[in-house]
Design a protein around this motif. Structure first.
Motif, PDB file in Angstrom:
ATOM      1  N   VAL A 209     -12.182  -6.391   1.799  1.00 17.76           N
ATOM      2  CA  VAL A 209     -11.024  -5.615   2.234  1.00 17.76           C
ATOM      3  C   VAL A 209      -9.954  -5.679   1.147  1.00 17.76           C
ATOM      4  N   VAL A 210      -9.488  -4.534   0.683  1.00 15.85           N
ATOM      5  CA  VAL A 210      -8.477  -4.482  -0.374  1.00 15.85           C
ATOM      6  C   VAL A 210      -7.219  -3.823   0.172  1.00 15.85           C
ATOM      7  N   VAL A 211      -6.117  -4.556   0.081  1.00 13.49           N
ATOM      8  CA  VAL A 211      -4.822  -4.029   0.506  1.00 13.49           C
ATOM      9  C   VAL A 211      -3.956  -3.844  -0.727  1.00 13.49           C
ATOM     10  N   THR A 212      -3.471  -2.635  -0.934  1.00 18.85           N
ATOM     11  CA  THR A 212      -2.560  -2.344  -2.038  1.00 18.85           C
ATOM     12  C   THR A 212      -1.185  -2.083  -1.431  1.00 18.85           C
ATOM     13  N   ALA A 213      -0.194  -2.889  -1.844  1.00 20.66           N
ATOM     14  CA  ALA A 213       1.129  -2.801  -1.210  1.00 20.66           C
ATOM     15  C   ALA A 213       2.216  -3.196  -2.195  1.00 20.66           C
ATOM     16  N   PRO A 214       3.439  -2.710  -1.964  1.00 21.60           N
ATOM     17  CA  PRO A 214       4.559  -3.093  -2.840  1.00 21.60           C
ATOM     18  C   PRO A 214       5.001  -4.527  -2.573  1.00 21.60           C
ATOM     19  N   GLU A 215       5.738  -5.098  -3.494  1.00 23.09           N
ATOM     20  CA  GLU A 215       6.277  -6.446  -3.327  1.00 23.09           C
ATOM     21  C   GLU A 215       7.128  -6.513  -2.067  1.00 23.09           C
ATOM     22  N   GLY A 216       6.975  -7.618  -1.329  1.00 26.69           N
ATOM     23  CA  GLY A 216       7.778  -7.828  -0.136  1.00 26.69           C
ATOM     24  C   GLY A 216       7.232  -7.181   1.122  1.00 26.69           C
ATOM     25  N   PHE A 217       6.169  -6.392   1.007  1.00 29.47           N
ATOM     26  CA  PHE A 217       5.599  -5.722   2.174  1.00 29.47           C
ATOM     27  C   PHE A 217       4.817  -6.735   3.008  1.00 29.47           C
ATOM     28  N   GLY A 218       4.969  -6.658   4.332  1.00 25.69           N
ATOM     29  CA  GLY A 218       4.282  -7.590   5.230  1.00 25.69           C
ATOM     30  C   GLY A 218       2.822  -7.244   5.418  1.00 25.69           C
ATOM     31  N   VAL A 219       1.958  -7.856   4.617  1.00 22.93           N
ATOM     32  CA  VAL A 219       0.534  -7.512   4.627  1.00 22.93           C
ATOM     33  C   VAL A 219      -0.156  -7.979   5.905  1.00 22.93           C
ATOM     34  N   GLU A 220       0.193  -9.164   6.412  1.00 20.66           N
ATOM     35  CA  GLU A 220      -0.497  -9.686   7.597  1.00 20.66           C
ATOM     36  C   GLU A 220      -0.334  -8.746   8.792  1.00 20.66           C
ATOM     37  N   GLY A 221       0.883  -8.274   9.019  1.00 20.52           N
ATOM     38  CA  GLY A 221       1.106  -7.344  10.113  1.00 20.52           C
ATOM     39  C   GLY A 221       0.387  -6.026   9.895  1.00 20.52           C
ATOM     40  N   PHE A 222       0.324  -5.590   8.647  1.00 22.43           N
ATOM     41  CA  PHE A 222      -0.372  -4.358   8.289  1.00 22.43           C
ATOM     42  C   PHE A 222      -1.850  -4.480   8.628  1.00 22.43           C
ATOM     43  N   ILE A 223      -2.439  -5.629   8.308  1.00 18.53           N
ATOM     44  CA  ILE A 223      -3.847  -5.871   8.625  1.00 18.53           C
ATOM     45  C   ILE A 223      -4.055  -5.895  10.132  1.00 18.53           C
ATOM     46  N   ASP A 224      -3.155  -6.545  10.854  1.00 19.18           N
ATOM     47  CA  ASP A 224      -3.276  -6.609  12.317  1.00 19.18           C
ATOM     48  C   ASP A 224      -3.246  -5.214  12.942  1.00 19.18           C
ATOM     49  N   ARG A 225      -2.408  -4.342  12.414  1.00 20.38           N
ATOM     50  CA  ARG A 225      -2.304  -2.994  12.970  1.00 20.38           C
ATOM     51  C   ARG A 225      -3.581  -2.176  12.739  1.00 20.38           C
ATOM     52  N   HIS A 226      -4.314  -2.553  11.726  1.00 15.55           N
ATOM     53  CA  HIS A 226      -5.553  -1.834  11.408  1.00 15.55           C
ATOM     54  C   HIS A 226      -6.802  -2.648  11.762  1.00 15.55           C
ATOM     55  N   ARG A 227      -6.639  -3.700  12.551  1.00  9.89           N
ATOM     56  CA  ARG A 227      -7.750  -4.622  12.797  1.00  9.89           C
ATOM     57  C   ARG A 227      -8.933  -3.946  13.490  1.00  9.89           C
ATOM     58  N   ARG A 228      -8.667  -3.106  14.472  1.00 11.38           N
ATOM     59  CA  ARG A 228      -9.781  -2.463  15.183  1.00 11.38           C
ATOM     60  C   ARG A 228     -10.609  -1.605  14.224  1.00 11.38           C
ATOM     61  N   TRP A 229      -9.920  -0.848  13.383  1.00 18.09           N
ATOM     62  CA  TRP A 229     -10.622  -0.015  12.394  1.00 18.09           C
ATOM     63  C   TRP A 229     -11.395  -0.881  11.408  1.00 18.09           C
ATOM     64  N   LEU A 230     -10.762  -1.971  10.966  1.00 19.35           N
ATOM     65  CA  LEU A 230     -11.418  -2.866  10.017  1.00 19.35           C
ATOM     66  C   LEU A 230     -12.670  -3.494  10.615  1.00 19.35           C
ATOM     67  N   GLU A 231     -12.567  -3.938  11.853  1.00 15.67           N
ATOM     68  CA  GLU A 231     -13.721  -4.568  12.490  1.00 15.67           C
ATOM     69  C   GLU A 231     -14.878  -3.586  12.635  1.00 15.67           C
ATOM     70  N   ALA A 232     -14.553  -2.322  12.918  1.00 13.16           N
ATOM     71  CA  ALA A 232     -15.608  -1.307  13.032  1.00 13.16           C
ATOM     72  C   ALA A 232     -16.287  -1.075  11.677  1.00 13.16           C
ATOM     73  N   LYS A 233     -15.475  -0.977  10.625  1.00  8.03           N
ATOM     74  CA  LYS A 233     -16.033  -0.759   9.283  1.00  8.03           C
ATOM     75  C   LYS A 233     -16.863  -1.956   8.831  1.00  8.03           C
ATOM     76  N   LEU A 234     -16.366  -3.154   9.076  1.00  8.17           N
ATOM     77  CA  LEU A 234     -17.089  -4.356   8.664  1.00  8.17           C
ATOM     78  C   LEU A 234     -18.369  -4.522   9.475  1.00  8.17           C
ATOM     79  N   GLY A 235     -18.330  -4.124  10.745  1.00  7.23           N
ATOM     80  CA  GLY A 235     -19.542  -4.166  11.558  1.00  7.23           C
ATOM     81  C   GLY A 235     -20.597  -3.213  11.022  1.00  7.23           C
ATOM     82  N   GLU A 236     -20.157  -2.041  10.592  1.00  8.80           N
ATOM     83  CA  GLU A 236     -21.085  -1.065  10.000  1.00  8.80           C
ATOM     84  C   GLU A 236     -21.715  -1.630   8.730  1.00  8.80           C
ATOM     85  N   ILE A 237     -20.901  -2.281   7.903  1.00  6.68           N
ATOM     86  CA  ILE A 237     -21.414  -2.853   6.658  1.00  6.68           C
ATOM     87  C   ILE A 237     -22.376  -3.997   6.937  1.00  6.68           C
TER      88      ILE A 237
END
Length: 227
Positions: free
Chosen positions: A23-51
C-alpha cells in the motif's frame, strides 16, 4: 498491511495498492495518514483480499499463454507446449533471451496482421524485459512489447498489439483513440481489467520475480528435475 508513506508537495493525498500488495500513500507534509488509511480501509481490505487470491494462483507454476506450466532447470531455456513444461536456465539473461525467442513468432504475426487491418505502418518492433508497462510506441513509430506478454492469454496479447498500433494514428488516449481501438478490439475494456490482474500475477510469481532481479537464485522447484 505493508504501507509505504511518501511525503510529496502534492495538493491532495492519494492511496494505491501495488500489484504485489504494498500500500503506497502519497501525501503532503503534516497530512494525517493514519486517518486517511482508516477512511479507505474497506476498499483496501477488498483490494488486498483480491491480491491474496491472485497470490495463490501466481504460485501455480510459470504462466504461459494464461496457463501454468511446470518448471524444470536446464542449460538452455525452452518452452515445451505439448508437455506444459518450461525449462529455465539458471542464468537470468539466458532465460530472458529464451523467453523472448518463444514470444517473437507469436507476437510478430499479430503485428503484421493488424498493421494491414488498421492501415498503419510501424517502424521497428522490439521485445524487451520491462517492469512498468505491457508495451509502448515511440515518436518514431517503433513498437516495444514486454516479454511478460508470453504469460497472458493470447486474446489479451492481441489487445496490446492493437493498442500500440493505434498509437501510430493517435499518440494520446483521446476519445478518438479508444473508438479506433474499439473498431478492431471491441472488448478492450474487459481486456484492460484482465491485464491488471495478470500484471499482479506476474509481479507475485516467484519465477518472474527472479527474472526481474528480486532474488539472487532461481527459486527452488518442487520435485526438481534437471535437463
Amino acid at each position: 498491511m505493508d504501507v509505504l508513506i511518501r511525503r510529496r508537495p502534492v495538493k491532495y493525498a492519494r492511496i494505491e495498492v501495488k500489484p504485489d500488495g504494498k500500500v503506497v500513500v502519497t501525501a503532503p507534509e503534516g497530512f494525517g495518514v493514519e486517518g486517511f488509511i482508516d477512511r479507505h480501509r474497506r476498499w483496501l481490505e477488498a483490494k488486498l483480499g483480491e491480491i491474496d487470491g491472485l497470490r495463490e494462483i501466481a504460485e501455480s507454476g510459470f504462466p504461459i499463454g494464461g496457463e501454468f506450466y511446470t518448471v524444470v532447470r536446464g542449460r538452455k531455456t525452452k518452452v515445451h507446449e505439448r508437455f506444459r513444461t518450461v525449462v529455465l536456465s539458471a542464468y537470468r539473461d539466458e532465460a530472458i533471451s529464451g523467453l523472448k525467442a518463444f514470444l517473437r513468432p507469436r507476437l510478430l504475426p499479430l503485428v503484421g496482421e493488424y498493421s494491414q487491418k488498421m492501415n498503419v505502418t510501424p517502424g521497428k518492433v522490439f521485445i524487451r524485459h520491462q517492469r512498468s508497462r505491457w508495451g509502448s510506441c515511440s515518436a518514431k513509430g517503433n513498437l516495444n512489447f514486454n516479454v511478460r506478454l508470453l504469460s497472458v492469454p493470447p486474446g489479451l496479447r492481441e489487445y496490446v498489439v492493437v493498442h500500440e498500433l493505434a498509437h501510430l494514428r493517435f499518440p494520446n488516449h483521446s476519445k478518438a483513440f479508444w473508438e479506433f481501438v474499439g473498431g478492431f478490439y471491441p472488448g478492450w475494456r474487459s481486456a484492460r481489467e484482465e491485464l491488471r490482474k495478470w500484471w499482479s500475477i506476474i509481479e507475485l510469481n516467484s519465477y518472474w520475480r527472479w527474472l526481474g532481479g528480486e532474488s539472487e537464485e532461481l527459486p527452488e522447484i518442487p520435485g526438481l528435475h534437471n535437463r
